[in-house]
Write a protein that holds these residues in place. Structure first.
Motif, PDB file in Angstrom:
ATOM      1  N   ARG A   1       0.834  -1.208   0.000  1.00 18.35           N
ATOM      2  CA  ARG A   1       0.000   0.000   0.000  1.00 18.35           C
ATOM      3  C   ARG A   1       0.866   1.254   0.000  1.00 18.35           C
ATOM      4  NH1 ARG A   1      -4.306   1.774   4.744  1.00 18.35           N
ATOM      5  NH2 ARG A   1      -4.823   3.811   3.827  1.00 18.35           N
ATOM      6  N   TYR A   2       1.919   1.206   0.833  1.00 13.75           N
ATOM      7  CA  TYR A   2       2.825   2.361   0.881  1.00 13.75           C
ATOM      8  C   TYR A   2       3.469   2.605  -0.482  1.00 13.75           C
ATOM      9  CZ  TYR A   2       2.582   2.594   5.993  1.00 13.75           C
ATOM     10  OH  TYR A   2       2.159   2.748   7.288  1.00 13.75           O
ATOM     11  N   GLU A   3       3.831   1.517  -1.159  1.00 12.63           N
ATOM     12  CA  GLU A   3       4.445   1.655  -2.481  1.00 12.63           C
ATOM     13  C   GLU A   3       3.463   2.260  -3.482  1.00 12.63           C
ATOM     14  OE1 GLU A   3       7.508   1.138  -3.680  1.00 12.63           O
ATOM     15  OE2 GLU A   3       8.192   0.835  -1.628  1.00 12.63           O
ATOM     16  N   ALA A   4       2.206   1.790  -3.387  1.00 13.22           N
ATOM     17  CA  ALA A   4       1.192   2.280  -4.331  1.00 13.22           C
ATOM     18  C   ALA A   4       0.846   3.746  -4.082  1.00 13.22           C
ATOM     19  CB  ALA A   4      -0.069   1.417  -4.230  1.00 13.22           C
ATOM     20  N   GLU A   5       0.892   4.162  -2.818  1.00 12.42           N
ATOM     21  CA  GLU A   5       0.504   5.526  -2.478  1.00 12.42           C
ATOM     22  C   GLU A   5       1.694   6.461  -2.280  1.00 12.42           C
ATOM     23  OE1 GLU A   5      -1.947   5.235   0.968  1.00 12.42           O
ATOM     24  OE2 GLU A   5      -3.537   4.118  -0.042  1.00 12.42           O
ATOM     25  N   LYS A   6       2.861   5.982  -2.630  1.00 12.22           N
ATOM     26  CA  LYS A   6       4.070   6.774  -2.411  1.00 12.22           C
ATOM     27  C   LYS A   6       4.047   8.045  -3.266  1.00 12.22           C
ATOM     28  CE  LYS A   6       7.908   5.162  -4.030  1.00 12.22           C
ATOM     29  NZ  LYS A   6       9.109   4.306  -4.191  1.00 12.22           N
ATOM     30  N   ILE A   7       4.455   9.143  -2.687  1.00 14.39           N
ATOM     31  CA  ILE A   7       4.512  10.434  -3.380  1.00 14.39           C
ATOM     32  C   ILE A   7       5.970  10.790  -3.640  1.00 14.39           C
ATOM     33  CG2 ILE A   7       3.998  12.894  -3.221  1.00 14.39           C
ATOM     34  CD1 ILE A   7       1.681  12.186  -1.390  1.00 14.39           C
ATOM     35  N   ASP A   8       6.243  11.130  -4.900  1.00 14.28           N
ATOM     36  CA  ASP A   8       7.601  11.534  -5.257  1.00 14.28           C
ATOM     37  C   ASP A   8       7.752  13.019  -4.939  1.00 14.28           C
ATOM     38  OD1 ASP A   8      10.059  12.055  -6.286  1.00 14.28           O
ATOM     39  OD2 ASP A   8       9.671  11.270  -8.297  1.00 14.28           O
ATOM     40  N   VAL A   9       8.402  13.323  -3.817  1.00 10.93           N
ATOM     41  CA  VAL A   9       8.534  14.721  -3.384  1.00 10.93           C
ATOM     42  C   VAL A   9       9.511  15.498  -4.255  1.00 10.93           C
ATOM     43  CG1 VAL A   9       7.906  14.209  -1.006  1.00 10.93           C
ATOM     44  CG2 VAL A   9      10.313  14.070  -1.704  1.00 10.93           C
ATOM     45  N   THR A  10      10.228  14.812  -5.136  1.00 11.27           N
ATOM     46  CA  THR A  10      11.158  15.518  -6.024  1.00 11.27           C
ATOM     47  C   THR A  10      10.474  16.036  -7.279  1.00 11.27           C
ATOM     48  OG1 THR A  10      11.792  13.498  -7.232  1.00 11.27           O
ATOM     49  CG2 THR A  10      13.016  14.019  -5.214  1.00 11.27           C
ATOM     50  N   MET A  11       9.208  15.602  -7.523  1.00 12.40           N
ATOM     51  CA  MET A  11       8.488  16.074  -8.711  1.00 12.40           C
ATOM     52  C   MET A  11       8.052  17.520  -8.525  1.00 12.40           C
ATOM     53  SD  MET A  11       6.082  12.837  -9.730  1.00 12.40           S
ATOM     54  CE  MET A  11       5.413  13.736 -11.130  1.00 12.40           C
ATOM     55  N   PRO A  12       7.970  18.291  -9.603  1.00 11.32           N
ATOM     56  CA  PRO A  12       7.489  19.680  -9.477  1.00 11.32           C
ATOM     57  C   PRO A  12       6.036  19.711  -9.051  1.00 11.32           C
ATOM     58  CG  PRO A  12       7.685  19.037 -11.792  1.00 11.32           C
ATOM     59  CD  PRO A  12       8.330  17.949 -10.987  1.00 11.32           C
ATOM     60  N   GLU A  13       5.678  20.712  -8.264  1.00 10.62           N
ATOM     61  CA  GLU A  13       4.308  20.812  -7.775  1.00 10.62           C
ATOM     62  C   GLU A  13       3.339  21.141  -8.908  1.00 10.62           C
ATOM     63  OE1 GLU A  13       3.498  24.167  -5.315  1.00 10.62           O
ATOM     64  OE2 GLU A  13       5.120  25.328  -6.203  1.00 10.62           O
ATOM     65  N   VAL A  14       2.104  20.707  -8.726  1.00  5.51           N
ATOM     66  CA  VAL A  14       1.043  21.038  -9.678  1.00  5.51           C
ATOM     67  C   VAL A  14       0.424  22.357  -9.228  1.00  5.51           C
ATOM     68  CG1 VAL A  14      -1.152  20.329 -10.676  1.00  5.51           C
ATOM     69  CG2 VAL A  14       0.604  18.611 -10.162  1.00  5.51           C
ATOM     70  N   VAL A  15       0.600  23.374 -10.030  1.00  3.07           N
ATOM     71  CA  VAL A  15       0.117  24.706  -9.667  1.00  3.07           C
ATOM     72  C   VAL A  15      -1.294  24.920 -10.213  1.00  3.07           C
ATOM     73  CG1 VAL A  15       0.542  27.182  -9.844  1.00  3.07           C
ATOM     74  CG2 VAL A  15       2.474  25.581  -9.699  1.00  3.07           C
ATOM     75  N   ALA A  16      -2.214  25.245  -9.342  1.00  2.00           N
ATOM     76  CA  ALA A  16      -3.577  25.568  -9.757  1.00  2.00           C
ATOM     77  C   ALA A  16      -3.633  27.060 -10.070  1.00  2.00           C
ATOM     78  CB  ALA A  16      -4.575  25.212  -8.655  1.00  2.00           C
TER      79      ALA A  16
END
Length: 340
Positions: A87-102
Protein backbone atom coordinates in the motif's frame (compact mmCIF):
# COMPACT_ATOMS: atom_id res chain seq x y z
CA UNK A 1 -7.84 -40.02 17.00
CA UNK A 2 -4.33 -38.80 17.76
CA UNK A 3 -3.20 -39.54 14.19
CA UNK A 4 -6.28 -37.76 12.77
CA UNK A 5 -5.57 -34.66 14.85
CA UNK A 6 -1.92 -34.74 13.77
CA UNK A 7 -3.00 -34.94 10.14
CA UNK A 8 -5.40 -31.98 10.56
CA UNK A 9 -2.71 -29.91 12.29
CA UNK A 10 0.02 -30.60 9.71
CA UNK A 11 -2.34 -29.97 6.80
CA UNK A 12 -3.59 -26.70 8.34
CA UNK A 13 -0.05 -25.46 9.08
CA UNK A 14 1.01 -26.24 5.51
CA UNK A 15 -1.97 -24.33 4.09
CA UNK A 16 -1.28 -21.41 6.45
CA UNK A 17 2.35 -21.20 5.34
CA UNK A 18 1.30 -21.24 1.67
CA UNK A 19 -1.43 -18.61 2.08
CA UNK A 20 -0.42 -15.77 -0.30
CA UNK A 21 -2.73 -13.13 1.08
CA UNK A 22 -5.14 -12.29 3.88
CA UNK A 23 -8.13 -13.67 1.98
CA UNK A 24 -6.47 -17.08 1.55
CA UNK A 25 -5.45 -17.11 5.22
CA UNK A 26 -8.99 -16.38 6.32
CA UNK A 27 -10.24 -19.24 4.12
CA UNK A 28 -7.89 -21.65 5.93
CA UNK A 29 -9.14 -20.40 9.30
CA UNK A 30 -12.75 -21.11 8.32
CA UNK A 31 -11.94 -24.57 6.94
CA UNK A 32 -10.16 -25.65 10.14
CA UNK A 33 -11.58 -23.60 13.01
CA UNK A 34 -14.90 -22.36 11.64
CA UNK A 35 -18.33 -23.61 12.75
CA UNK A 36 -18.13 -26.37 10.15
CA UNK A 37 -14.35 -26.70 10.35
CA UNK A 38 -12.41 -29.99 10.64
CA UNK A 39 -11.17 -29.37 14.19
CA UNK A 40 -14.58 -28.16 15.28
CA UNK A 41 -16.07 -31.40 13.96
CA UNK A 42 -13.67 -33.37 16.16
CA UNK A 43 -14.77 -31.41 19.21
CA UNK A 44 -18.41 -32.13 18.44
CA UNK A 45 -17.57 -35.82 18.25
CA UNK A 46 -16.24 -35.86 21.83
CA UNK A 47 -19.61 -37.21 23.02
CA UNK A 48 -18.80 -40.47 21.26
CA UNK A 49 -15.42 -40.85 23.04
CA UNK A 50 -15.28 -43.07 26.11
CA UNK A 51 -15.46 -41.08 29.34
CA UNK A 52 -12.05 -42.27 30.54
CA UNK A 53 -10.42 -41.20 27.23
CA UNK A 54 -12.00 -37.73 26.98
CA UNK A 55 -9.32 -35.86 29.05
CA UNK A 56 -6.51 -37.18 26.88
CA UNK A 57 -8.40 -36.57 23.61
CA UNK A 58 -9.35 -33.09 24.81
CA UNK A 59 -5.67 -32.36 25.50
CA UNK A 60 -4.71 -33.49 21.95
CA UNK A 61 -7.43 -31.28 20.45
CA UNK A 62 -6.30 -28.24 22.48
CA UNK A 63 -2.66 -28.78 21.49
CA UNK A 64 -3.62 -28.99 17.81
CA UNK A 65 -5.80 -25.89 18.06
CA UNK A 66 -3.09 -23.90 19.91
CA UNK A 67 -0.47 -24.86 17.31
CA UNK A 68 -2.81 -23.87 14.44
CA UNK A 69 -3.83 -20.56 16.05
CA UNK A 70 -0.19 -19.69 16.84
CA UNK A 71 0.75 -20.28 13.21
CA UNK A 72 -2.29 -18.33 12.02
CA UNK A 73 -1.34 -15.33 14.19
CA UNK A 74 2.27 -15.36 12.96
CA UNK A 75 1.21 -15.63 9.30
CA UNK A 76 -1.41 -12.93 9.80
CA UNK A 77 1.20 -10.43 11.05
CA UNK A 78 3.49 -11.32 8.17
CA UNK A 79 0.80 -10.83 5.51
CA UNK A 80 -0.46 -7.60 7.09
CA UNK A 81 3.07 -6.24 7.04
CA UNK A 82 3.47 -7.18 3.39
CA UNK A 83 0.06 -5.66 2.50
CA UNK A 84 0.96 -2.43 4.27
CA UNK A 85 4.26 -2.30 2.39
CA UNK A 86 2.46 -2.75 -0.93
CA UNK A 87 0.00 0.00 0.00
CA UNK A 88 2.82 2.36 0.88
CA UNK A 89 4.44 1.65 -2.48
CA UNK A 90 1.19 2.28 -4.33
CA UNK A 91 0.50 5.53 -2.48
CA UNK A 92 4.07 6.77 -2.41
CA UNK A 93 4.51 10.43 -3.38
CA UNK A 94 7.60 11.53 -5.26
CA UNK A 95 8.53 14.72 -3.38
CA UNK A 96 11.16 15.52 -6.02
CA UNK A 97 8.49 16.07 -8.71
CA UNK A 98 7.49 19.68 -9.48
CA UNK A 99 4.31 20.81 -7.78
CA UNK A 100 1.04 21.04 -9.68
CA UNK A 101 0.12 24.71 -9.67
CA UNK A 102 -3.58 25.57 -9.76
CA UNK A 103 -3.67 28.77 -11.75
CA UNK A 104 -6.33 31.28 -10.69
CA UNK A 105 -8.89 32.30 -13.27
CA UNK A 106 -9.80 35.84 -14.20
CA UNK A 107 -12.36 37.79 -16.15
CA UNK A 108 -11.39 38.83 -19.67
CA UNK A 109 -9.71 42.27 -19.93
CA UNK A 110 -12.67 43.66 -21.90
CA UNK A 111 -15.07 42.45 -19.20
CA UNK A 112 -12.84 43.92 -16.48
CA UNK A 113 -12.76 47.31 -18.20
CA UNK A 114 -16.50 47.25 -18.94
CA UNK A 115 -17.30 46.44 -15.30
CA UNK A 116 -14.98 49.22 -14.15
CA UNK A 117 -16.65 51.73 -16.47
CA UNK A 118 -20.11 50.68 -15.28
CA UNK A 119 -18.98 51.12 -11.66
CA UNK A 120 -17.48 54.54 -12.36
CA UNK A 121 -20.52 55.92 -14.15
CA UNK A 122 -22.84 54.15 -11.73
CA UNK A 123 -21.21 56.12 -8.92
CA UNK A 124 -22.11 59.29 -10.86
CA UNK A 125 -25.78 58.30 -11.01
CA UNK A 126 -25.94 56.76 -14.49
CA UNK A 127 -28.39 53.94 -15.19
CA UNK A 128 -27.53 51.07 -17.56
CA UNK A 129 -29.48 50.39 -20.75
CA UNK A 130 -28.58 47.47 -23.01
CA UNK A 131 -29.94 47.70 -26.54
CA UNK A 132 -30.18 45.08 -29.28
CA UNK A 133 -27.29 44.19 -31.57
CA UNK A 134 -29.62 44.06 -34.59
CA UNK A 135 -31.02 47.51 -35.30
CA UNK A 136 -33.10 49.22 -37.94
CA UNK A 137 -31.62 51.79 -40.29
CA UNK A 138 -33.82 54.38 -38.59
CA UNK A 139 -32.39 53.95 -35.07
CA UNK A 140 -28.81 53.38 -36.19
CA UNK A 141 -28.64 56.28 -38.66
CA UNK A 142 -31.75 58.36 -39.46
CA UNK A 143 -32.77 59.19 -35.89
CA UNK A 144 -29.15 60.14 -35.17
CA UNK A 145 -29.22 62.80 -37.90
CA UNK A 146 -27.08 60.77 -40.30
CA UNK A 147 -27.85 61.85 -43.90
CA UNK A 148 -28.65 59.27 -46.57
CA UNK A 149 -25.39 60.06 -48.38
CA UNK A 150 -23.19 59.86 -45.26
CA UNK A 151 -20.12 57.58 -45.75
CA UNK A 152 -21.03 55.61 -42.60
CA UNK A 153 -24.01 54.16 -44.47
CA UNK A 154 -21.75 52.71 -47.11
CA UNK A 155 -21.70 48.90 -47.43
CA UNK A 156 -17.93 49.05 -46.79
CA UNK A 157 -18.58 50.10 -43.18
CA UNK A 158 -21.93 48.56 -42.27
CA UNK A 159 -23.09 44.95 -42.17
CA UNK A 160 -26.60 45.07 -43.64
CA UNK A 161 -28.92 42.12 -43.06
CA UNK A 162 -31.59 43.62 -45.33
CA UNK A 163 -32.41 47.09 -46.65
CA UNK A 164 -34.04 47.83 -43.29
CA UNK A 165 -32.06 45.81 -40.72
CA UNK A 166 -28.35 45.83 -39.90
CA UNK A 167 -25.82 44.99 -37.21
CA UNK A 168 -25.55 48.18 -35.18
CA UNK A 169 -22.42 50.19 -35.89
CA UNK A 170 -22.65 52.19 -32.65
CA UNK A 171 -24.31 51.98 -29.27
CA UNK A 172 -25.56 55.53 -29.94
CA UNK A 173 -28.74 53.88 -31.24
CA UNK A 174 -29.55 53.11 -27.60
CA UNK A 175 -29.95 56.79 -26.75
CA UNK A 176 -32.85 57.09 -29.22
CA UNK A 177 -34.67 54.16 -27.61
CA UNK A 178 -34.15 55.70 -24.17
CA UNK A 179 -35.31 59.19 -25.16
CA UNK A 180 -38.41 57.77 -26.85
CA UNK A 181 -39.33 55.72 -23.77
CA UNK A 182 -38.35 58.11 -20.99
CA UNK A 183 -38.85 61.80 -20.32
CA UNK A 184 -35.97 63.98 -19.04
CA UNK A 185 -34.07 64.06 -16.80
CA UNK A 186 -32.11 61.22 -18.42
CA UNK A 187 -28.75 59.89 -17.30
CA UNK A 188 -27.87 56.57 -18.90
CA UNK A 189 -24.99 54.50 -20.27
CA UNK A 190 -25.43 51.80 -22.90
CA UNK A 191 -22.62 49.22 -23.19
CA UNK A 192 -22.55 46.50 -25.84
CA UNK A 193 -21.02 45.01 -28.97
CA UNK A 194 -21.01 46.89 -32.27
CA UNK A 195 -20.01 45.82 -35.78
CA UNK A 196 -18.18 47.53 -38.62
CA UNK A 197 -16.44 46.30 -41.73
CA UNK A 198 -13.01 47.34 -40.52
CA UNK A 199 -9.97 45.26 -39.66
CA UNK A 200 -6.38 46.27 -38.75
CA UNK A 201 -4.10 46.42 -35.70
CA UNK A 202 -6.34 48.92 -33.91
CA UNK A 203 -9.75 48.00 -35.38
CA UNK A 204 -11.88 44.87 -35.37
CA UNK A 205 -15.09 43.92 -37.23
CA UNK A 206 -16.64 43.39 -33.80
CA UNK A 207 -15.78 45.49 -30.78
CA UNK A 208 -17.37 46.95 -27.65
CA UNK A 209 -18.62 50.47 -27.02
CA UNK A 210 -20.24 52.31 -24.18
CA UNK A 211 -22.57 55.15 -25.05
CA UNK A 212 -23.36 57.79 -22.44
CA UNK A 213 -26.27 60.24 -22.52
CA UNK A 214 -27.38 63.03 -20.20
CA UNK A 215 -30.49 65.14 -20.95
CA UNK A 216 -31.73 67.75 -18.49
CA UNK A 217 -32.32 71.46 -18.11
CA UNK A 218 -29.29 73.69 -18.62
CA UNK A 219 -26.86 70.95 -19.76
CA UNK A 220 -23.83 72.36 -21.60
CA UNK A 221 -20.38 71.44 -22.85
CA UNK A 222 -19.00 72.49 -19.44
CA UNK A 223 -20.99 69.70 -17.78
CA UNK A 224 -19.52 67.22 -20.26
CA UNK A 225 -15.98 68.46 -19.53
CA UNK A 226 -16.51 68.19 -15.78
CA UNK A 227 -17.89 64.65 -16.04
CA UNK A 228 -15.00 63.57 -18.30
CA UNK A 229 -12.43 65.04 -15.88
CA UNK A 230 -13.87 62.91 -13.10
CA UNK A 231 -14.04 59.83 -15.32
CA UNK A 232 -10.39 59.89 -16.52
CA UNK A 233 -9.08 60.47 -13.01
CA UNK A 234 -10.87 57.37 -11.77
CA UNK A 235 -9.71 55.10 -14.58
CA UNK A 236 -6.23 56.47 -15.45
CA UNK A 237 -5.13 58.18 -12.23
CA UNK A 238 -5.71 61.38 -10.24
CA UNK A 239 -3.11 63.37 -12.19
CA UNK A 240 -4.74 62.73 -15.59
CA UNK A 241 -6.17 65.73 -17.41
CA UNK A 242 -8.53 66.06 -20.37
CA UNK A 243 -8.38 68.12 -23.55
CA UNK A 244 -11.21 68.73 -26.00
CA UNK A 245 -10.58 69.13 -29.74
CA UNK A 246 -13.21 70.17 -32.29
CA UNK A 247 -14.61 67.31 -34.35
CA UNK A 248 -17.77 66.30 -36.18
CA UNK A 249 -20.49 63.77 -35.42
CA UNK A 250 -23.94 64.11 -37.03
CA UNK A 251 -25.78 63.58 -33.73
CA UNK A 252 -23.85 66.18 -31.66
CA UNK A 253 -23.22 69.90 -32.13
CA UNK A 254 -20.68 71.01 -31.12
CA UNK A 255 -18.70 67.73 -31.32
CA UNK A 256 -15.33 67.05 -29.71
CA UNK A 257 -12.57 64.46 -29.61
CA UNK A 258 -11.42 63.89 -26.05
CA UNK A 259 -7.73 63.48 -25.26
CA UNK A 260 -6.16 62.60 -21.91
CA UNK A 261 -2.70 63.54 -20.72
CA UNK A 262 -0.41 60.55 -21.12
CA UNK A 263 -0.59 58.61 -17.87
CA UNK A 264 2.67 56.80 -18.68
CA UNK A 265 5.00 59.78 -19.19
CA UNK A 266 2.92 62.47 -17.46
CA UNK A 267 2.70 64.52 -20.66
CA UNK A 268 6.45 64.66 -21.35
CA UNK A 269 6.19 62.55 -24.50
CA UNK A 270 6.79 58.83 -24.95
CA UNK A 271 6.12 55.92 -27.31
CA UNK A 272 2.57 55.45 -25.99
CA UNK A 273 1.50 59.02 -26.75
CA UNK A 274 3.77 59.22 -29.84
CA UNK A 275 5.69 62.08 -28.28
CA UNK A 276 2.68 64.40 -28.02
CA UNK A 277 1.93 63.99 -24.32
CA UNK A 278 -1.76 63.35 -25.17
CA UNK A 279 -3.81 60.23 -26.01
CA UNK A 280 -7.17 60.22 -27.79
CA UNK A 281 -9.72 58.17 -25.85
CA UNK A 282 -13.27 58.97 -26.97
CA UNK A 283 -15.67 61.16 -28.92
CA UNK A 284 -18.40 63.33 -27.41
CA UNK A 285 -20.48 66.48 -27.82
CA UNK A 286 -23.67 68.33 -27.08
CA UNK A 287 -26.69 66.42 -28.41
CA UNK A 288 -27.90 67.91 -31.70
CA UNK A 289 -31.27 69.62 -31.36
CA UNK A 290 -32.58 67.66 -34.36
CA UNK A 291 -31.96 64.41 -32.45
CA UNK A 292 -33.75 65.68 -29.34
CA UNK A 293 -36.69 67.03 -31.33
CA UNK A 294 -37.00 63.76 -33.25
CA UNK A 295 -37.55 62.03 -29.89
CA UNK A 296 -40.20 64.56 -28.84
CA UNK A 297 -38.00 66.52 -26.41
CA UNK A 298 -38.51 70.29 -26.20
CA UNK A 299 -35.13 71.87 -27.01
CA UNK A 300 -36.26 75.20 -25.56
CA UNK A 301 -36.35 73.54 -22.16
CA UNK A 302 -33.86 70.67 -22.35
CA UNK A 303 -30.37 70.03 -23.70
CA UNK A 304 -27.91 67.22 -23.29
CA UNK A 305 -24.53 65.73 -23.98
CA UNK A 306 -23.46 62.33 -25.27
CA UNK A 307 -20.19 60.42 -25.42
CA UNK A 308 -18.99 57.14 -26.90
CA UNK A 309 -16.17 55.09 -25.38
CA UNK A 310 -14.39 52.25 -27.17
CA UNK A 311 -13.93 49.64 -24.44
CA UNK A 312 -11.16 47.85 -26.33
CA UNK A 313 -9.42 51.22 -26.75
CA UNK A 314 -9.42 51.76 -22.99
CA UNK A 315 -8.27 48.16 -22.37
CA UNK A 316 -5.41 48.49 -24.86
CA UNK A 317 -4.22 51.70 -23.22
CA UNK A 318 -4.60 50.40 -19.69
CA UNK A 319 -2.83 47.09 -20.30
CA UNK A 320 -0.28 48.25 -22.88
CA UNK A 321 -1.65 46.18 -25.79
CA UNK A 322 -0.62 47.35 -29.27
CA UNK A 323 -2.79 44.99 -31.34
CA UNK A 324 -6.53 44.66 -30.76
CA UNK A 325 -6.49 41.05 -32.03
CA UNK A 326 -4.69 40.01 -28.84
CA UNK A 327 -7.94 40.65 -27.00
CA UNK A 328 -9.82 38.13 -29.14
CA UNK A 329 -7.29 35.33 -29.70
CA UNK A 330 -7.47 33.91 -26.13
CA UNK A 331 -3.68 33.64 -25.99
CA UNK A 332 -2.96 32.52 -22.42
CA UNK A 333 0.49 34.17 -22.53
CA UNK A 334 -1.29 37.50 -22.95
CA UNK A 335 -4.21 36.87 -20.61
CA UNK A 336 -1.91 35.70 -17.79
CA UNK A 337 -0.19 39.08 -17.85
CA UNK A 338 -3.54 40.85 -17.59
CA UNK A 339 -4.77 38.89 -14.56
CA UNK A 340 -6.10 41.06 -11.77
Amino acid sequence: MQNKLKEIREKAISQIENAANLEALNEVRNVVLGKKGELTAVLRGMKDVAAEDRPKVGQWVNEARDAIETKLEAQLKKLEKEALKLRYEAEKIDVTMPEVVAEPGSLHPITLVKNELVDIFGSMGFEVFEGTEIETDYYNFTALNTPDDHPARDMQDTFYLSPEFLLRTQTSAGQIHVMEAKKPPIKVISPGKVFRSDDDATHSPMFSQMEGLVVDKGISLCDLKGMLDEFVKKIFGKETKTRLRPSYFPFTEPSVEVDVSCFQCGGCGCKLCKGTGWIEVLGAGVVNNKVLEGCGIDTNEYSGFAFGIGIERIAMLKYGINNIKMLFESDMRVLKQLHE
